[in-house]
Each structure stands twice: as C-alpha cells, then as structure tokens.
Design a protein around this motif. Structure first.
Motif, PDB file in Angstrom:
ATOM      1  N   SER A  14      46.744  25.237  53.828  1.00  0.00           N
ATOM      2  CA  SER A  14      46.842  23.969  54.557  1.00  0.00           C
ATOM      3  C   SER A  14      48.265  23.408  54.479  1.00  0.00           C
ATOM      4  O   SER A  14      48.810  22.924  55.477  1.00  0.00           O
ATOM      5  CB  SER A  14      45.829  22.977  53.991  1.00  0.00           C
ATOM      6  N   ASP A  35      48.748  17.783  50.936  1.00  0.00           N
ATOM      7  CA  ASP A  35      48.135  19.060  50.560  1.00  0.00           C
ATOM      8  C   ASP A  35      48.561  19.498  49.164  1.00  0.00           C
ATOM      9  O   ASP A  35      47.841  20.251  48.499  1.00  0.00           O
ATOM     10  CB  ASP A  35      48.508  20.167  51.562  1.00  0.00           C
ATOM     11  N   ALA A  82      44.320  25.112  49.748  1.00  0.00           N
ATOM     12  CA  ALA A  82      45.310  24.032  49.797  1.00  0.00           C
ATOM     13  C   ALA A  82      46.689  24.582  50.144  1.00  0.00           C
ATOM     14  O   ALA A  82      47.448  23.956  50.895  1.00  0.00           O
ATOM     15  CB  ALA A  82      45.353  23.284  48.466  1.00  0.00           C
TER      16      ALA A  82
END
Length: 179
Positions: free
Chosen positions: A58, A154, A55
């Motif tokens: 991202s 995210d 995450a």
C-alpha cells in the motif's frame, strides 16, 4: 508485468480520457504497481508477516501515485533543461494528465481537444493556456500531496522501525521534487 501491459492498454484505448478515475487507474498500472510490487517483495524477502507485507504494498502504491502525479505536474511546469525532456511532452503524445483534467473543470471547451487527443493544430497550445488559466497546478499538487499523505499513513504499521524516518523523507522528496 500484467499490470504494466494493462496500463498501456488503458492509455491507448481509454473510453473516456476525461475521466479522473481512469487517469488514476492508468497511473496505478503504469507506475504505482511497480512501486507496490517492489515494496511488497522487499517486505516479504525481509520476512514480513502478511499485515506488514500488505502495508508495504500500500505504501508503494501511494508513493507511486504521488510520483506519477508529480511527474505529470512537472511535465507542464518545469523547463526542458531541468526535466531532461521537452515540456508538455504528454500533451504532444495526446495524453490528458491531472493538470489538464483539472483545467477541464474550469474550461469545458477542453473536452473536444482531449477526446481527439490534441491532434489538431493549436490544440496543445490551447490546452496549455487553459491549464495556466485555472487552478489546475494547485489541484494537481494537492492530489500528489494526498497520495503522499496516504503513503505516510501506510508507514504507521511499522511503528518504531529505524527506516521509517528515511521512508517519510523519501515521500516528501517525491511529492516536492522539482525534476
């Protein structure tokens, strides 16, 4: 480092410099990959599990894309004194960024200028006129906001982490910056 090198090659040897997907891929390799790897590395060094590390990567990717798209917008909308570099520098380097690619949709006559990388006399000025005579600035700002929104999403995996509000502020600063 490999991603940066790939980005340089994509910029130098792009088969179709009018392709928005190629533009985004180049932005990822030249800019957003640095953000992604930095965020992922920080998460791993802090002991994050694979879900949170992914995450973080991202988040960095989307933040980096928002940063680069905003930078490309500012290249054509800010003053040289604000930016600290000449306006239209990307065009002078022969680069078709998001504003030019969006203007192409309204002005197909831009295609040959982009393909020859704005090398003929008057190409840069014509491209600038086409960009100003289109919705390119608005669409580019929307693209930056899209990546900013993705970065914000995210962060959802981090739920109540105390740094999430600061990271959300960072995203807003990146997307809405003026220099």
């Amino acid at each position: 480092l490999a991603s940066l090198v790939e980005g340089e090659f994509l910029q130098l040897d792009c088969a179709d410099p009018t392709d928005m997907h190629a533009y985004v891929r180049k932005c990822y390799h030249k800019t957003a990959s640095l953000f992604a790897h930095a965020c992922q590395s920080a998460a791993l060094l802090a002991g994050a599990d694979p879900v949170h590390a992914t995450a973080a990567a991202s988040f960095g990717r989307h933040l980096g894309l928002a940063f680069q798209v905003t930078d490309d917008l500012l290249d054509l909308t800010s003053s040289a004194s604000t930016l600290g570099k000449p306006c239209g520098a990307d065009l002078e380097l022969g680069l078709a960024t998001a504003p030019v690619l969006y203007a192409l949709r309204c002005h197909p006559s831009l295609r040959p200028l982009i393909m020859r990388r704005f090398q003929q006399s008057g190409d840069v000025e014509t491209a600038l006129r086409c960009v100003h005579d289109s919705d390119a600035f608005e669409r580019t700002a929307q693209l930056a906001s899209y990546y900013g929104d993705r970065a914000q999403r995210d962060l959802e995996v981090f739920a109540n982490h105390p740094y999430v509000p600061l990271l959300k502020t960072l995203v807003d600063e990146v997307v809405h910056r003026i220099k």
